[in-house]
Scaffold this active site. Structure first.
Site, PDB file in Angstrom:
ATOM      1  N   ASP A   8       7.451  37.835  32.127  1.00  0.00           N
ATOM      2  CA  ASP A   8       6.915  36.637  31.460  1.00  0.00           C
ATOM      3  C   ASP A   8       6.379  37.052  30.092  1.00  0.00           C
ATOM      4  O   ASP A   8       6.097  38.228  29.849  1.00  0.00           O
ATOM      5  CB  ASP A   8       5.790  36.010  32.289  1.00  0.00           C
ATOM      6  N   TYR A  40       5.374  32.776  23.496  1.00  0.00           N
ATOM      7  CA  TYR A  40       6.778  32.644  23.098  1.00  0.00           C
ATOM      8  C   TYR A  40       7.123  31.188  22.754  1.00  0.00           C
ATOM      9  O   TYR A  40       8.118  30.915  22.090  1.00  0.00           O
ATOM     10  CB  TYR A  40       7.699  33.066  24.248  1.00  0.00           C
ATOM     11  N   CYS A  71       9.523  33.163  32.906  1.00  0.00           N
ATOM     12  CA  CYS A  71       9.068  32.361  31.769  1.00  0.00           C
ATOM     13  C   CYS A  71      10.102  31.274  31.469  1.00  0.00           C
ATOM     14  O   CYS A  71      11.291  31.579  31.279  1.00  0.00           O
ATOM     15  CB  CYS A  71       8.915  33.290  30.572  1.00  0.00           C
ATOM     16  N   ASN A  72       9.664  30.026  31.406  1.00  0.00           N
ATOM     17  CA  ASN A  72      10.596  28.931  31.105  1.00  0.00           C
ATOM     18  C   ASN A  72      11.181  29.062  29.707  1.00  0.00           C
ATOM     19  O   ASN A  72      12.360  28.801  29.487  1.00  0.00           O
ATOM     20  CB  ASN A  72       9.879  27.589  31.222  1.00  0.00           C
ATOM     21  N   CYS A 190       6.440  24.942  32.696  1.00  0.00           N
ATOM     22  CA  CYS A 190       5.821  26.081  32.022  1.00  0.00           C
ATOM     23  C   CYS A 190       4.944  26.776  33.051  1.00  0.00           C
ATOM     24  O   CYS A 190       4.208  26.116  33.799  1.00  0.00           O
ATOM     25  CB  CYS A 190       4.977  25.620  30.834  1.00  0.00           C
ATOM     26  N   HIS A 192       2.261  28.365  32.964  1.00  0.00           N
ATOM     27  CA  HIS A 192       0.801  28.247  32.901  1.00  0.00           C
ATOM     28  C   HIS A 192       0.277  26.953  33.539  1.00  0.00           C
ATOM     29  O   HIS A 192      -0.877  26.880  33.920  1.00  0.00           O
ATOM     30  CB  HIS A 192       0.339  28.233  31.447  1.00  0.00           C
TER      31      HIS A 192
HETATM   32  N1  DGL Z   1       5.405  31.479  30.006  1.00  0.00           N
HETATM   33  C1  DGL Z   1       5.765  30.481  29.037  1.00  0.00           C
HETATM   34  C2  DGL Z   1       6.658  29.408  29.688  1.00  0.00           C
HETATM   35  O1  DGL Z   1       6.763  29.319  30.867  1.00  0.00           O
HETATM   36  C3  DGL Z   1       4.578  29.846  28.401  1.00  0.00           C
HETATM   37  C4  DGL Z   1       3.740  30.740  27.532  1.00  0.00           C
HETATM   38  C5  DGL Z   1       4.296  31.029  26.163  1.00  0.00           C
HETATM   39  O2  DGL Z   1       4.411  30.115  25.312  1.00  0.00           O
HETATM   40  O3  DGL Z   1       4.583  32.196  25.949  1.00  0.00           O
HETATM   41  O4  DGL Z   1       7.279  28.634  29.012  1.00  0.00           O
END
Ligand code: DGL
Length: 270
Positions: A8, A40, A71-72, A190, A192
């Site tokens: 992630d 990201y 991570c999405n 996402c 989070h």
């Molecule tokens: N882990 C990222 C997602 O699932 C969110 C955090 C980020 O912007 O890096 O999209």
């Protein structure tokens, strides 16, 4: 024997790892959070692809035959290129899987109205990956995506259960449901966002189903391993988890406590 890698941009993938370990505690796992370069969500396609490929190669270098992009944003912007372009060249016997397809696969059996909302980072929404994946499987579903740029910072800064978070959560939920009042299912796209679930529920009508991903990714992985016994046979079953971060291990350990109930040992990824 080798571990399953879970990657992630930071801490969020811990919600995915948690779901996977809940269903399959017997496997060995290596978690890698690229905290030094997170978030990201606001980065370009090229940058997310470059960082994600680097992370995948690090996990391959640690012996992982299978890497889950927890991570999405990385799944939306880097997975396809890595699968189609890089894997055949770099590691044809290894696999990289994402979180968007498994989520899209289940949404068709959850929505009744056939109107689905996606809440995710700007990068994930702009990529339209959810819409594309859902339409491949369920062309009749109307998909409305909305970026929630304030939600990751709320979680990362420990504000997720504070009153200040209510404004940002309510505003996004109301905007989404205003743009399509027929939505009966919302995907939290996402990693989070599960941390915000109590407040999200507070501002959603009780008839709206809220989908968090951990459990679905876990079932999908279990199914994948049942269909790929040659991969399953390569995976270690010591029940271990090792955590790596590109930032400070101490900081990761402290912040990870938001996502995990146990105390963990964290290593620096070189
Ligand atoms: N882990 C990222 C997602 O699932 C969110 C955090 C980020 O912007 O890096 O999209």
């Amino acid at each position: 024997m080798s571990a399953i890698g879970v990657f992630d941009s930071g801490y969020g993938g811990l919600t995915i790892l948690d779901g996977i370990r809940h269903l399959m505690p017997e496997y060995d796992y290596i978690y890698y959070g690229d905290n030094a370069r997170a978030p990201y969500g606001t980065r370009s396609f090229d940058v997310v692809y470059e960082y994600t490929l680097e992370a995948v190669q690090k996990l391959f270098g640690m012996g992982c035959p299978l890497v889950i992009l927890g991570c999405n944003t990385a799944s939306a912007k880097a997975l396809r290129t890595i699968q189609q372009h890089d894997l055949p060249r770099l590691a044809p016997d290894r696999r990289v899987l994402g979180v968007i397809r498994p989520t899209a696969e289940v949404v068709g059996s959850i929505t009744h109205s056939r109107h689905v909302g996606i809440l995710a980072t700007e990068g994930t929404i702009r990529s339209e990956s959810y819409t594309l994946e859902i339409h491949k499987l369920f062309p009749d579903i109307v998909v409305t995506g909305l970026a929630c740029p304030m939600w990751v910072p709320l979680v990362e800064n420990g504000e997720y259960d504070k009153p200040a978070a209510d404004y940002f959560i309510r505003e996004r939920i109301e905007t989404l449901l205003h743009s399509d009042p027929l939505i009966d299912t919302i995907i939290l796209g996402c990693t989070h966002y599960p941390l915000l679930i109590n407040k999200i529920r507070k501002y959603c009508p009780p008839t709206v189903e809220i989908m968090t991903q951990g459990g679905y990714i876990a079932s999908s992985l279990k199914d994948y391993l049942a269909r790929h016994p040659e991969m399953d046979a390569r995976l270690g079953r010591g029940g271990t988890v090792q955590y790596f971060t590109s930032e400070s291990p101490e900081r990761f350990r402290e912040n990870a406590s938001i996502f995990l109930s146990t105390n963990i040992k964290v290593n620096k990824m070189e």
